[in-house]
Design an enzyme around this catalytic site. Sequence first.
Site, PDB file in Angstrom:
ATOM      1  CG  ASP A   2       0.676   4.788   2.188  1.00  0.00           C
ATOM      2  OD1 ASP A   2       1.376   3.334   1.923  1.00  0.00           O
ATOM      3  OD2 ASP A   2       1.698   5.487   0.802  1.00  0.00           O
ATOM      4  CG  ASN A  50      -3.439  -2.560  -2.629  1.00  0.00           C
ATOM      5  OD1 ASN A  50      -4.279  -1.676  -1.804  1.00  0.00           O
ATOM      6  ND2 ASN A  50      -2.476  -1.655  -3.112  1.00  0.00           N
TER       7      ASN A  50
HETATM    8  C1  FPP Z   1      -0.730   0.750   2.695  1.00  0.00           C
HETATM    9  O1  FPP Z   1       0.241   1.033   3.550  1.00  0.00           O
HETATM   10  C2  FPP Z   1      -1.928  -0.032   3.140  1.00  0.00           C
HETATM   11  C3  FPP Z   1      -2.958  -0.868   3.079  1.00  0.00           C
HETATM   12  C4  FPP Z   1      -2.743  -1.254   1.286  1.00  0.00           C
HETATM   13  C5  FPP Z   1      -4.435  -0.995   3.504  1.00  0.00           C
HETATM   14  C6  FPP Z   1      -4.669  -0.886   4.169  1.00  0.00           C
HETATM   15  C7  FPP Z   1      -5.678  -1.269   4.987  1.00  0.00           C
HETATM   16  C8  FPP Z   1      -5.830  -1.293   6.309  1.00  0.00           C
HETATM   17  C9  FPP Z   1      -5.527  -0.173   7.600  1.00  0.00           C
HETATM   18  C10 FPP Z   1      -7.568  -2.185   6.938  1.00  0.00           C
HETATM   19  C11 FPP Z   1      -8.130  -2.444   6.894  1.00  0.00           C
HETATM   20  C12 FPP Z   1      -9.622  -2.643   7.100  1.00  0.00           C
HETATM   21  C13 FPP Z   1     -10.732  -2.552   7.169  1.00  0.00           C
HETATM   22  C14 FPP Z   1     -11.492  -2.680   8.438  1.00  0.00           C
HETATM   23  C15 FPP Z   1     -10.744  -1.092   6.574  1.00  0.00           C
HETATM   24  P1  FPP Z   1       1.477  -0.106   2.644  1.00  0.00           P
HETATM   25  O2  FPP Z   1       1.585  -1.601   2.711  1.00  0.00           O
HETATM   26  O3  FPP Z   1       1.392   0.902   1.222  1.00  0.00           O
HETATM   27  O4  FPP Z   1       2.616   1.012   3.382  1.00  0.00           O
HETATM   28  P2  FPP Z   1       4.088   1.073   3.138  1.00  0.00           P
HETATM   29  O5  FPP Z   1       4.179   2.200   2.144  1.00  0.00           O
HETATM   30  O6  FPP Z   1       4.855   1.876   4.369  1.00  0.00           O
HETATM   31  O7  FPP Z   1       4.544   0.260   2.274  1.00  0.00           O
END
Ligand code: FPP
Length: 229
Positions: A2, A50
């Site tokens: 996150d 998501n």
């Molecule tokens: C949450 O941060 C993150 C995600 C929903 C996506 C995570 C995915 C990756 C890092 C890519 C994965 C790739 C592979 C190859 C498995 P957020 O967007 O909720 O951040 P925020 O809370 O700051 O808004």
Amino acid sequence: MDGNGRWARRRFMPRFFGHKQGVDALVRTVQACADRGVEYLTVFAFSSENWKRPSEEVSGLMGLVLVAVSKYLAKLASQGVRIRIVGDRAQVSDKLREAWEQAESTTAHNTRITLCVAFNYGGRWDIVQACRRAMQDRVAPESLDEATLSRYMALSFAPDPDLFIRTGGEVRISNFLLWQVAYSELVFTDCLWPEFGEAQIDAAFAEYTRRDRRFGGVKPRSAEALQAP
Ligand code: FPP
């Protein structure tokens, strides 16, 4: 994993930039965990919830996974990483499903560390799909116990996690590994995922060693305590 969006926004960049950096943080983390003898690492890459994100962010994330597989698969495979994907594959595109299958088959014989990528995954989804499959197998209600249901869970091949780390400052589980974290030690860090790396892993491990794990039992009394009057 996150905090990608906030990390990017703080730099006046689009959220996607944070997800891109998040992939690098993931590769770094797999390496650091393997170096420290971790045998199983499970990451939450895309939750069942998501899909509610803006469609351009969802399609960006799907595309990013395809790029990440083509960019890093050979490197991870050569480092002894076995990749397993857990989650509902029915909803993802054929292209992504093929990429996952390629990642799993290329790394199937590796033994150094198993990286479980939870994708289109939810802890509640997992419990429901396990119950459904047990019912399809006609498991009798009276013979359904914890060990039996565990065999139907998406992560049945992995031990329950000792340590659960959430980055990004939120203090909740958000539908991750609900069944499996029953006795895991929980560590929450304000570190945003793109900045996660060796220092944060070592800090989490140090915190873990300070915990007193009893699994619902009582702590064995030490020899010293037994001698005390
Ligand atoms: C949450 O941060 C993150 C995600 C929903 C996506 C995570 C995915 C990756 C890092 C890519 C994965 C790739 C592979 C190859 C498995 P957020 O967007 O909720 O951040 P925020 O809370 O700051 O808004």
